[in-house]
Design a protein around this motif. Structure first.
Motif, mmCIF file in Angstrom:
data_model
loop_
_atom_site.group_PDB
_atom_site.id
_atom_site.type_symbol
_atom_site.label_atom_id
_atom_site.label_comp_id
_atom_site.label_asym_id
_atom_site.label_seq_id
_atom_site.Cartn_x
_atom_site.Cartn_y
_atom_site.Cartn_z
ATOM 1 N N ALA A 1 -15.128 -2.137 2.082
ATOM 2 C CA ALA A 1 -14.028 -1.875 0.619
ATOM 3 C C ALA A 1 -12.820 -2.118 0.582
ATOM 4 N N LEU A 2 -12.000 -3.184 -0.068
ATOM 5 C CA LEU A 2 -10.671 -2.803 -1.012
ATOM 6 C C LEU A 2 -10.440 -2.374 -2.102
ATOM 7 N N ILE A 3 -9.144 -1.329 -2.200
ATOM 8 C CA ILE A 3 -8.886 -0.292 -3.105
ATOM 9 C C ILE A 3 -7.374 -1.165 -3.356
ATOM 10 N N THR A 4 -7.391 -0.995 -4.589
ATOM 11 C CA THR A 4 -6.105 -0.727 -5.001
ATOM 12 C C THR A 4 -5.178 0.064 -4.979
ATOM 13 N N GLY A 5 -3.752 0.609 -4.859
ATOM 14 C CA GLY A 5 -2.968 2.138 -5.512
ATOM 15 C C GLY A 5 -3.277 2.948 -4.907
ATOM 16 N N THR A 6 -3.503 2.981 -3.188
ATOM 17 C CA THR A 6 -3.762 3.671 -3.125
ATOM 18 C C THR A 6 -2.996 5.288 -2.335
ATOM 19 N N MET B 1 -1.393 -1.061 -1.242
ATOM 20 C CA MET B 1 -0.375 -0.721 -1.741
ATOM 21 C C MET B 1 0.441 -0.709 -1.231
ATOM 22 N N ARG B 2 1.714 -0.465 -2.915
ATOM 23 C CA ARG B 2 3.356 -1.275 -2.901
ATOM 24 C C ARG B 2 3.885 -1.223 -1.523
ATOM 25 N N THR B 3 3.684 -0.092 -0.897
ATOM 26 C CA THR B 3 4.737 0.215 0.218
ATOM 27 C C THR B 3 4.525 0.310 0.999
ATOM 28 N N PRO B 4 2.850 -0.004 1.489
ATOM 29 C CA PRO B 4 2.137 0.801 2.848
ATOM 30 C C PRO B 4 2.915 1.805 4.458
ATOM 31 N N VAL C 1 -9.665 3.336 8.821
ATOM 32 C CA VAL C 1 -9.114 2.466 7.842
ATOM 33 C C VAL C 1 -8.046 2.016 7.919
ATOM 34 N N ARG C 2 -7.336 -0.025 7.442
ATOM 35 C CA ARG C 2 -6.467 0.296 7.304
ATOM 36 C C ARG C 2 -5.320 -0.481 6.178
ATOM 37 N N LEU C 3 -4.098 -0.590 6.050
ATOM 38 C CA LEU C 3 -3.011 -0.150 5.375
ATOM 39 C C LEU C 3 -3.014 -1.805 5.236
ATOM 40 N N TYR C 4 -2.406 -2.620 3.381
ATOM 41 C CA TYR C 4 -2.184 -3.498 3.907
ATOM 42 C C TYR C 4 -0.700 -3.440 2.335
ATOM 43 N N ALA C 5 -0.234 -4.435 1.935
ATOM 44 C CA ALA C 5 0.317 -4.114 0.893
ATOM 45 C C ALA C 5 -0.185 -5.368 -0.366
ATOM 46 N N GLN D 1 0.792 -13.408 -5.072
ATOM 47 C CA GLN D 1 0.358 -14.018 -3.544
ATOM 48 C C GLN D 1 -0.030 -12.823 -1.916
ATOM 49 N N SER D 2 0.508 -11.349 -2.790
ATOM 50 C CA SER D 2 1.077 -10.499 -1.831
ATOM 51 C C SER D 2 -1.036 -10.144 -1.957
ATOM 52 N N ILE D 3 -1.678 -10.358 -3.088
ATOM 53 C CA ILE D 3 -3.007 -10.006 -3.313
ATOM 54 C C ILE D 3 -4.130 -10.821 -2.376
ATOM 55 N N GLN D 4 -2.928 -11.966 -2.208
ATOM 56 C CA GLN D 4 -4.109 -13.270 -1.814
ATOM 57 C C GLN D 4 -3.761 -12.708 -0.419
ATOM 58 N N GLN D 5 -2.656 -12.618 0.226
ATOM 59 C CA GLN D 5 -2.978 -12.175 1.576
ATOM 60 C C GLN D 5 -3.212 -10.581 2.061
ATOM 61 N N ALA D 6 -3.124 -10.549 1.324
ATOM 62 C CA ALA D 6 -4.392 -9.042 1.462
ATOM 63 C C ALA D 6 -5.157 -8.928 1.407
ATOM 64 N N ILE D 7 -6.202 -9.754 0.456
ATOM 65 C CA ILE D 7 -7.682 -10.374 0.700
ATOM 66 C C ILE D 7 -8.184 -10.826 1.590
ATOM 67 N N SER D 8 -7.298 -11.363 2.343
ATOM 68 C CA SER D 8 -7.067 -12.384 3.283
ATOM 69 C C SER D 8 -7.070 -12.170 4.758
ATOM 70 N N SER D 9 -6.089 -10.663 5.024
ATOM 71 C CA SER D 9 -6.527 -10.542 5.767
ATOM 72 C C SER D 9 -7.076 -9.234 6.320
ATOM 73 N N ALA D 10 -7.697 -8.569 5.222
ATOM 74 C CA ALA D 10 -9.219 -7.889 5.507
ATOM 75 C C ALA D 10 -9.926 -8.535 5.478
#
Ligand SMILES: NC(=O)c1ccc[n+]([C@@H]2O[C@H](COP(=O)([O-])OP(=O)(O)OC[C@H]3O[C@@H](n4cnc5c(N)ncnc54)[C@H](OP(=O)(O)O)[C@@H]3O)[C@@H](O)[C@H]2O)c1
Length: 275
Positions: free
Chosen positions: A5-10, A33-36, A48-52, A59-68
């Motif tokens: 699962a990818l969750i925003t605002g964690t 989250m905005r400030t991991p 669990v892994r953290l992503y900005a 751009q941050s959304i694209q990057q986080a989804i691609s890394s996950a």
């Protein structure tokens, strides 16, 4: 294979509790989250892994989804949880406050969904869960702008599920009532306008009653469990009221004539105010 699962605002509240709950159930979790760099607790959990990710920054959304996707090998569920309340008398809100509220709570959700859809579509599988609110189907005073955002997501999601159903992509709205989190404190953006005093008493009383509801509310774990149910029940059900208060009020809204229901709301939120 483990689900992801990818969750925003964690960083706090419902998002954080949902990361913990999914991890406890054996899922991989991309906690965004905005400030991991500030987060210490979630980073210690297994799987669990953290992503900005800032939902207003595509751009941050694209990057986080691609890394996950690279780190976990797939994403099964997206939880659009990030959001906050811009609160107060409508006439006191600045256009910037209103725009920022819609940018985060509405366009932020659409930004994330737009980015994940090509992947879900290719797989002919995926679940999108939006944390909306009972306030996406009923309303209270001093929350007009916030309600505008949550009603927008409710309507958009209800229409979207038609388009995505033939592709086996599910859309779900989880609707909490009042939940004790940072929502009522640090996250709240309060409208203020010097010299506008006509609303003072009404604003003070409704604000105090609303804050009291937040103080007396259950913790975010009840919503985390509902999100997990929405992710795993295998149904195409769209709406999940996520607390006793939410279930009760949405049921009353369903069965009562609107005027009667609004009278009950007024009795609760305007308690102490006599015009
Ligand atoms: N608490 C309630 O009574 C209640 C009731 C119904 C619905 N909800 C909904 O539940 C969701 C979670 O709220 P909560 O109660 O858990 O409050 P919270 O503890 O204040 O959490 C809000 C989260 O959203 C994040 N966020 C805000 N703007 C963001 C952005 N632009 N990009 C990414 N993340 C962002 C915050 O991150 P930062 O730490 O960076 O600020 C924080 O992690 C919201 O959508 C809210 O509308 C809450």
């Amino acid at each position: 294979m483990k689900k992801t699962a990818l969750i925003t605002g964690t960083s706090s509240g419902i998002g954080k509790a949902t990361v913990r709950y999914f991890a406890e159930q054996g899922w991989n979790v991309a906690a965004t989250m905005r400030t991991p760099q500030k987060e210490t607790e979630l980073a210690q959990l297994p799987n669990v892994r953290l992503y900005a990710l800032d939902v207003t920054d595509p751009q941050s959304i694209q990057q986080a989804i691609s890394s996950a996707l690279t780190d976990f090998g797939g994403i099964d569920v997206i939880v659009n949880n990030a959001g906050y309340g811009a609160v107060g008398i409508f006439e006191k809100a600045t256009p910037e406050q209103i725009r920022k509220q819609f940018d985060t709570n509405v366009f932020g959700v659409m930004n994330v969904v737009r980015e994940i859809l090509p992947y879900f579509r290719k797989n002919r599988a995926g679940t999108i869960i939006n944390v909306t609110s009972m306030g996406g189907r009923i309303t209270f005073p001093i929350y007009s702008v916030y309600h505008g955002t949550k009603w927008a997501v409710e309507g958009w999601a209800e229409a979207l599920q038609f388009e995505l159903r033939p592709l086996n992509i599910r859309v779900k709205n989880v609707e909490p009532g009042a939940i004790k989190t940072d929502f009522y404190e640090r996250s709240m953006d309060l409208f203020q306008k010097e010299g506008l005093t006509d609303y003072d008493r009404y604003e003070q009383i409704t604000y105090n009653n609303s804050q009291k509801a937040g103080e007396d509310a259950p913790g975010p774990e009840v919503v985390a469990k509902t999100i997990y149910r929405a992710a795993t029940d295998g149904s195409s059900k769209l709406r999940y009221p996520a607390s006793t208060q939410s279930s009760m009020l949405l049921f009353m809204r369903w069965v009562l004539p609107l005027n009667g229901f609004m009278g009950i709301v007024r009795m609760a939120v305007e308690k102490g105010f006599k015009s």
